[in-house]
Design a protein around this motif. Sequence first.
Motif, PDB file in Angstrom:
ATOM      1  N   LEU A 132       0.798  16.514  -1.404  1.00  0.00           N
ATOM      2  CA  LEU A 132       1.622  17.552  -0.777  1.00  0.00           C
ATOM      3  C   LEU A 132       1.688  18.791  -1.657  1.00  0.00           C
ATOM      4  N   ARG A 133       1.842  18.563  -2.960  1.00  0.00           N
ATOM      5  CA  ARG A 133       1.903  19.703  -3.886  1.00  0.00           C
ATOM      6  C   ARG A 133       0.618  20.515  -3.840  1.00  0.00           C
ATOM      7  N   ALA A 134      -0.512  19.824  -3.763  1.00  0.00           N
ATOM      8  CA  ALA A 134      -1.804  20.510  -3.756  1.00  0.00           C
ATOM      9  C   ALA A 134      -1.981  21.375  -2.512  1.00  0.00           C
ATOM     10  N   LYS A 135      -1.263  21.055  -1.440  1.00  0.00           N
ATOM     11  CA  LYS A 135      -1.419  21.772  -0.182  1.00  0.00           C
ATOM     12  C   LYS A 135      -0.469  22.973  -0.055  1.00  0.00           C
ATOM     13  N   HIS A 136       0.433  23.150  -1.006  1.00  0.00           N
ATOM     14  CA  HIS A 136       1.445  24.197  -0.871  1.00  0.00           C
ATOM     15  C   HIS A 136       1.450  25.128  -2.078  1.00  0.00           C
ATOM     16  N   ARG A 137       1.860  26.353  -1.826  1.00  0.00           N
ATOM     17  CA  ARG A 137       1.752  27.410  -2.831  1.00  0.00           C
ATOM     18  C   ARG A 137       2.744  27.243  -3.965  1.00  0.00           C
ATOM     19  N   ASP A 197       0.975   9.433  -5.211  1.00  0.00           N
ATOM     20  CA  ASP A 197      -0.185  10.228  -4.792  1.00  0.00           C
ATOM     21  C   ASP A 197       0.158  11.097  -3.588  1.00  0.00           C
ATOM     22  N   PHE A 198       0.985  10.558  -2.699  1.00  0.00           N
ATOM     23  CA  PHE A 198       1.373  11.311  -1.507  1.00  0.00           C
ATOM     24  C   PHE A 198       2.065  12.612  -1.887  1.00  0.00           C
ATOM     25  N   LEU A 199       2.990  12.550  -2.841  1.00  0.00           N
ATOM     26  CA  LEU A 199       3.692  13.762  -3.259  1.00  0.00           C
ATOM     27  C   LEU A 199       2.760  14.720  -4.001  1.00  0.00           C
ATOM     28  N   GLY A 206       0.817  -1.211   0.000  1.00  0.00           N
ATOM     29  CA  GLY A 206       0.000   0.000   0.000  1.00  0.00           C
ATOM     30  C   GLY A 206       0.847   1.256   0.000  1.00  0.00           C
ATOM     31  N   ALA A 207       1.937   1.245   0.761  1.00  0.00           N
ATOM     32  CA  ALA A 207       2.829   2.410   0.798  1.00  0.00           C
ATOM     33  C   ALA A 207       3.469   2.635  -0.568  1.00  0.00           C
ATOM     34  N   ALA A 208       3.844   1.545  -1.238  1.00  0.00           N
ATOM     35  CA  ALA A 208       4.453   1.662  -2.563  1.00  0.00           C
ATOM     36  C   ALA A 208       3.463   2.219  -3.581  1.00  0.00           C
ATOM     37  N   GLU A 209       2.233   1.734  -3.522  1.00  0.00           N
ATOM     38  CA  GLU A 209       1.217   2.151  -4.489  1.00  0.00           C
ATOM     39  C   GLU A 209       0.804   3.615  -4.303  1.00  0.00           C
ATOM     40  N   SER A 210       0.892   4.105  -3.073  1.00  0.00           N
ATOM     41  CA  SER A 210       0.412   5.468  -2.794  1.00  0.00           C
ATOM     42  C   SER A 210       1.522   6.514  -2.776  1.00  0.00           C
ATOM     43  N   ALA A 211       2.768   6.113  -3.024  1.00  0.00           N
ATOM     44  CA  ALA A 211       3.896   7.043  -2.902  1.00  0.00           C
ATOM     45  C   ALA A 211       3.743   8.248  -3.828  1.00  0.00           C
TER      46      ALA A 211
END
Length: 217
Positions: free
Chosen positions: A74-79, A69-71, A62-67
Amino acid sequence: MSPRPRKVSDEEVFAAAQRAMSRLGPGELTLAAIAAEAGVTAGALVQRFGSKRALLLALAAGAAESAHDFLRELRAKHRSPLAALRAYSDCMAGLAASPAALARNLAYLQIDLTDADFRRHLLVQARATRAGIEALLAEAIAAGELAPTAKPRTLARTVEATLNGSMLTWAFYREGTAARWMRRDLDAVLGPYMATRVRRGRRGGQSARADAGSGKR
C-alpha cells in the motif's frame, strides 16, 4: 472421455474462499460452495486440505504471514505515508460494504476469537498490522507530515483501536459509507498531530504573546 479436472493454485482456492465468505456466513459456508467458486470439485479440496476447517486455517495463516507485506505494498502505491494509512482505512472498510457484510465478517471474527488455532493466526496478523501502522506513522513524522511530538508506537495503538471501533459504530448509525465514517474518525485522531496545524498553533501563540507584551508597554 471425461475432461481432466481443473488445476488451481492454493492462492486461487483462498481467493475463491474469500469470495464465498463475502456472501455466506460460517454456518452456510461449505467446501462445495468454495469448490464451485474455484471451479473445482469438493473432492479435490478434501484431497488437498482434508476439511473445511483445515482450508480456513491455511487461509488464516496466509493472511497473517502477508499482513506486513500488504501494508508495504500500500505504501508503494501512494505518494505519502499518511495517504497509505488512509488507503488502509478504506481497505478495512471493505469488510463493512453493507451492514449484512459486516455481520458476516464479525461472525468469522467470533471464530477467530474463540478457537485457539485461529486466534494464533489472528494475533500474528494483528501484531504485524500494528507494526506496519507504526512504520507509516514514523515515516510521516520523518517526512514532516506529522509533528515530531507524535509518538509512533502510542499513536499506532490509538489508530488501530479507532479503526476497529469506528467500523463497529458505523453499523450502529449507518450514516453514509463505512469508508467515509472511518476516514473521518482517523482524521480526528491524526488532526492534533498534523504538522501544519501544529505550526499554525505555534504562530498563533507567538502572536498572542507578542500582543500581550505590547500591551504591557
